[in-house]
Design a protein around this motif. Structure first.
Motif, PDB file in Angstrom:
ATOM      1  N   TRP A  91      27.715  20.076   7.015  1.00 28.85           N
ATOM      2  CA  TRP A  91      26.915  19.237   6.136  1.00 28.85           C
ATOM      3  C   TRP A  91      25.929  20.101   5.371  1.00 28.85           C
ATOM      4  CZ3 TRP A  91      26.420  18.978  11.499  1.00 28.85           C
ATOM      5  CH2 TRP A  91      25.212  19.428  12.029  1.00 28.85           C
ATOM      6  N   ILE A  92      25.258  19.472   4.396  1.00 27.20           N
ATOM      7  CA  ILE A  92      24.273  20.159   3.568  1.00 27.20           C
ATOM      8  C   ILE A  92      22.912  19.500   3.779  1.00 27.20           C
ATOM      9  CG2 ILE A  92      23.563  20.758   1.214  1.00 27.20           C
ATOM     10  CD1 ILE A  92      26.577  20.558   0.435  1.00 27.20           C
ATOM     11  N   GLU A  93      21.913  20.319   4.090  1.00 27.28           N
ATOM     12  CA  GLU A  93      20.519  19.880   4.197  1.00 27.28           C
ATOM     13  C   GLU A  93      19.749  20.555   3.069  1.00 27.28           C
ATOM     14  OE1 GLU A  93      18.918  20.965   8.065  1.00 27.28           O
ATOM     15  OE2 GLU A  93      20.898  20.687   8.955  1.00 27.28           O
ATOM     16  N   VAL A  94      18.930  19.799   2.356  1.00 27.51           N
ATOM     17  CA  VAL A  94      18.085  20.374   1.307  1.00 27.51           C
ATOM     18  C   VAL A  94      16.629  20.137   1.672  1.00 27.51           C
ATOM     19  CG1 VAL A  94      17.430  20.330  -1.129  1.00 27.51           C
ATOM     20  CG2 VAL A  94      19.834  20.072  -0.489  1.00 27.51           C
ATOM     21  N   ILE A  95      15.862  21.218   1.650  1.00 31.66           N
ATOM     22  CA  ILE A  95      14.414  21.167   1.848  1.00 31.66           C
ATOM     23  C   ILE A  95      13.798  21.472   0.486  1.00 31.66           C
ATOM     24  CG2 ILE A  95      12.430  22.136   3.069  1.00 31.66           C
ATOM     25  CD1 ILE A  95      14.595  23.263   5.117  1.00 31.66           C
ATOM     26  N   CYS A  96      13.074  20.519  -0.092  1.00 34.39           N
ATOM     27  CA  CYS A  96      12.517  20.747  -1.432  1.00 34.39           C
ATOM     28  C   CYS A  96      11.052  20.341  -1.470  1.00 34.39           C
ATOM     29  CB  CYS A  96      13.332  19.989  -2.481  1.00 34.39           C
ATOM     30  SG  CYS A  96      13.253  18.194  -2.320  1.00 34.39           S
ATOM     31  N   GLY A  97      10.409  20.670  -2.563  1.00 34.44           N
ATOM     32  CA  GLY A  97       9.009  20.338  -2.778  1.00 34.44           C
ATOM     33  C   GLY A  97       8.382  21.344  -3.709  1.00 34.44           C
ATOM     34  N   SER A  98       7.070  21.242  -3.838  1.00 33.90           N
ATOM     35  CA  SER A  98       6.328  22.144  -4.729  1.00 33.90           C
ATOM     36  C   SER A  98       6.071  23.472  -4.034  1.00 33.90           C
ATOM     37  CB  SER A  98       4.986  21.502  -5.104  1.00 33.90           C
ATOM     38  OG  SER A  98       4.146  21.446  -3.951  1.00 33.90           O
ATOM     39  N   MET A  99       5.482  24.389  -4.785  1.00 33.32           N
ATOM     40  CA  MET A  99       5.028  25.638  -4.168  1.00 33.32           C
ATOM     41  C   MET A  99       3.946  25.298  -3.147  1.00 33.32           C
ATOM     42  SD  MET A  99       5.085  28.494  -7.166  1.00 33.32           S
ATOM     43  CE  MET A  99       4.832  29.803  -5.976  1.00 33.32           C
TER      44      MET A  99
ATOM     45  N   ARG B  45      34.303  23.367   5.302  1.00 33.41           N
ATOM     46  CA  ARG B  45      34.961  24.176   6.324  1.00 33.41           C
ATOM     47  C   ARG B  45      34.188  24.189   7.645  1.00 33.41           C
ATOM     48  NH1 ARG B  45      34.810  30.027   3.220  1.00 33.41           N
ATOM     49  NH2 ARG B  45      32.817  30.762   4.023  1.00 33.41           N
ATOM     50  N   GLY B  46      33.205  23.291   7.768  1.00 35.42           N
ATOM     51  CA  GLY B  46      32.541  23.090   9.049  1.00 35.42           C
ATOM     52  C   GLY B  46      31.221  23.791   9.232  1.00 35.42           C
ATOM     53  N   THR B  47      30.627  24.296   8.172  1.00 36.31           N
ATOM     54  CA  THR B  47      29.370  25.033   8.262  1.00 36.31           C
ATOM     55  C   THR B  47      28.188  24.118   7.949  1.00 36.31           C
ATOM     56  OG1 THR B  47      30.518  27.039   7.544  1.00 36.31           O
ATOM     57  CG2 THR B  47      28.109  27.048   7.376  1.00 36.31           C
ATOM     58  N   ARG B  48      27.146  24.237   8.746  1.00 36.28           N
ATOM     59  CA  ARG B  48      25.873  23.567   8.440  1.00 36.28           C
ATOM     60  C   ARG B  48      25.171  24.443   7.404  1.00 36.28           C
ATOM     61  NH1 ARG B  48      20.748  23.247  12.598  1.00 36.28           N
ATOM     62  NH2 ARG B  48      19.295  22.191  11.182  1.00 36.28           N
ATOM     63  N   VAL B  49      24.840  23.868   6.259  1.00 40.75           N
ATOM     64  CA  VAL B  49      24.200  24.610   5.172  1.00 40.75           C
ATOM     65  C   VAL B  49      22.789  24.069   4.991  1.00 40.75           C
ATOM     66  CG1 VAL B  49      24.337  25.283   2.750  1.00 40.75           C
ATOM     67  CG2 VAL B  49      26.448  24.864   4.045  1.00 40.75           C
ATOM     68  N   ILE B  50      21.801  24.962   5.103  1.00 43.48           N
ATOM     69  CA  ILE B  50      20.395  24.574   4.932  1.00 43.48           C
ATOM     70  C   ILE B  50      19.859  25.314   3.719  1.00 43.48           C
ATOM     71  CG2 ILE B  50      18.150  24.314   6.038  1.00 43.48           C
ATOM     72  CD1 ILE B  50      19.574  24.960   8.722  1.00 43.48           C
ATOM     73  N   VAL B  51      19.460  24.561   2.711  1.00 44.76           N
ATOM     74  CA  VAL B  51      19.026  25.121   1.428  1.00 44.76           C
ATOM     75  C   VAL B  51      17.575  24.736   1.192  1.00 44.76           C
ATOM     76  CG1 VAL B  51      19.454  25.120  -1.051  1.00 44.76           C
ATOM     77  CG2 VAL B  51      21.358  24.826   0.525  1.00 44.76           C
ATOM     78  N   ALA B  52      16.751  25.691   0.748  1.00 43.69           N
ATOM     79  CA  ALA B  52      15.356  25.401   0.408  1.00 43.69           C
ATOM     80  C   ALA B  52      15.087  25.842  -1.025  1.00 43.69           C
ATOM     81  CB  ALA B  52      14.412  26.123   1.370  1.00 43.69           C
ATOM     82  N   GLY B  53      14.295  25.054  -1.738  1.00 39.45           N
ATOM     83  CA  GLY B  53      13.954  25.440  -3.102  1.00 39.45           C
ATOM     84  C   GLY B  53      13.027  24.458  -3.783  1.00 39.45           C
ATOM     85  N   LEU B  54      12.490  24.906  -4.904  1.00 46.71           N
ATOM     86  CA  LEU B  54      11.626  24.069  -5.738  1.00 46.71           C
ATOM     87  C   LEU B  54      12.471  23.014  -6.442  1.00 46.71           C
ATOM     88  CD1 LEU B  54       9.549  26.887  -7.457  1.00 46.71           C
ATOM     89  CD2 LEU B  54       8.664  25.221  -5.816  1.00 46.71           C
ATOM     90  N   ASP B  55      12.062  21.765  -6.362  1.00 48.96           N
ATOM     91  CA  ASP B  55      12.806  20.725  -7.066  1.00 48.96           C
ATOM     92  C   ASP B  55      12.362  20.584  -8.519  1.00 48.96           C
ATOM     93  OD1 ASP B  55      10.368  19.725  -6.199  1.00 48.96           O
ATOM     94  OD2 ASP B  55      11.147  17.772  -5.624  1.00 48.96           O
ATOM     95  N   MET B  56      11.139  21.053  -8.837  1.00 46.72           N
ATOM     96  CA  MET B  56      10.638  20.998 -10.220  1.00 46.72           C
ATOM     97  C   MET B  56      10.040  22.340 -10.618  1.00 46.72           C
ATOM     98  SD  MET B  56       8.831  17.260 -10.580  1.00 46.72           S
ATOM     99  CE  MET B  56       7.809  17.346  -9.095  1.00 46.72           C
TER     100      MET B  56
ATOM    101  N   GLU C  69      15.006  29.832  -1.846  1.00 47.60           N
ATOM    102  CA  GLU C  69      14.760  29.927  -3.298  1.00 47.60           C
ATOM    103  C   GLU C  69      16.012  29.584  -4.090  1.00 47.60           C
ATOM    104  OE1 GLU C  69      11.798  30.049  -4.260  1.00 47.60           O
ATOM    105  OE2 GLU C  69      10.676  31.080  -2.688  1.00 47.60           O
ATOM    106  N   ALA C  70      16.647  28.486  -3.717  1.00 47.10           N
ATOM    107  CA  ALA C  70      17.932  28.086  -4.307  1.00 47.10           C
ATOM    108  C   ALA C  70      17.843  27.828  -5.804  1.00 47.10           C
ATOM    109  CB  ALA C  70      18.473  26.843  -3.599  1.00 47.10           C
ATOM    110  N   GLN C  71      16.664  27.500  -6.308  1.00 44.69           N
ATOM    111  CA  GLN C  71      16.525  27.229  -7.744  1.00 44.69           C
ATOM    112  C   GLN C  71      16.844  28.456  -8.590  1.00 44.69           C
ATOM    113  OE1 GLN C  71      13.902  27.342  -5.640  1.00 44.69           O
ATOM    114  NE2 GLN C  71      12.509  28.879  -6.480  1.00 44.69           N
ATOM    115  N   PHE C  72      16.813  29.643  -8.005  1.00 47.51           N
ATOM    116  CA  PHE C  72      17.083  30.868  -8.760  1.00 47.51           C
ATOM    117  C   PHE C  72      18.562  31.258  -8.784  1.00 47.51           C
ATOM    118  CE2 PHE C  72      12.575  32.115  -7.428  1.00 47.51           C
ATOM    119  CZ  PHE C  72      12.027  31.610  -8.592  1.00 47.51           C
ATOM    120  N   PHE C  73      19.412  30.519  -8.086  1.00 48.39           N
ATOM    121  CA  PHE C  73      20.839  30.857  -8.052  1.00 48.39           C
ATOM    122  C   PHE C  73      21.588  30.283  -9.253  1.00 48.39           C
ATOM    123  CE2 PHE C  73      19.984  31.852  -3.602  1.00 48.39           C
ATOM    124  CZ  PHE C  73      20.730  33.013  -3.453  1.00 48.39           C
ATOM    125  N   ASP C  74      22.798  30.783  -9.452  1.00 49.13           N
ATOM    126  CA  ASP C  74      23.662  30.364 -10.563  1.00 49.13           C
ATOM    127  C   ASP C  74      24.218  28.968 -10.340  1.00 49.13           C
ATOM    128  OD1 ASP C  74      26.465  30.730  -9.185  1.00 49.13           O
ATOM    129  OD2 ASP C  74      25.292  32.512  -8.704  1.00 49.13           O
TER     130      ASP C  74
END
Length: 189
Positions: A14-22, A111-122, A93-98
């Motif tokens: 699954w995919i987890e997203v952690i977002c928010g301001s600086m 494929r069964g991996t837990r994905v944890i992503v963090a980044g700025l939403d704005m 810092e996912a906001q900086f990726f392509d």
């Protein structure tokens, strides 16, 4: 966070997203989750964009100096190459990726991996930032963190840029940015 029981014996990702301001604690929360995965003896790989060298060229480091080793990369496709046969992938810092990052995360989860992503939403203009809106749409779990507004003390969801410049990407810390609530963000100072 609720984790669905796996009764089929097939590993589910699954995919987890952690977002928010600086200054809201996104990286600190990412590090906390990744350390817990390691305590559970899960195989973990951690990535950050190679342009982020603010605190350390290799480690992911939170503003309060918590750190965890990571692999700096230039494009999200590299994650697929380096994260084969792992249980958990962390991405800071996912906001900086392509623009391939949402598809990469989706492939990992399938494929069964837990994905944890963090980044700025704005960004500093209060506009959706990079690939985070797309990741939010694909996420199974979303955590929105808040900082404290430095002007009034309310919860802050915005990253106010204190220095001039029109470029969307300006790596900085407290000298360049401060957290603000909606009202204080839109006030003219």
């Amino acid at each position: 966070m609720f984790i669905e029981p796996n009764l089929s014996g097939v590993r589910r990702g699954w995919i987890e997203v952690i977002c928010g301001s600086m200054f809201s604690g996104k990286t600190e929360e990412l590090i906390r989750r990744l350390k817990r995965a390691r305590i559970a003896n899960l195989k973990v790989e951690i990535f950050k964009p190679s342009i982020d060298v603010r605190y350390d060229p290799l480690n992911i480091v939170s503003h309060d100096e918590k750190a965890i080793p990571s692999t700096p990369i230039d494009n999200s496709q590299t994650i697929l190459l380096l994260a084969s046969d792992v249980d958990v992938v962390g991405i800071d810092e996912a906001q900086f990726f392509d623009d391939q990052l949402p598809e990469v995360c989706d492939q990992l989860a399938r494929r069964g991996t837990r994905v944890i992503v963090a980044g700025l939403d704005m960004d500093f203009l209060g506009k959706p930032f990079g690939q985070i809106p797309y990741l939010l749409a694909k996420a199974d779990y979303i955590t929105k963190l808040h900082a404290i507004c430095v002007k009034c003390g309310n919860i802050a969801s915005y990253s106010y840029r204190k220095v001039p410049g029109a470029n969307q990407v300006l790596l900085g810390e407290q000298e360049s940015y401060e957290p603000r609530c909606r009202v204080c963000f839109h006030e003219k100072d």
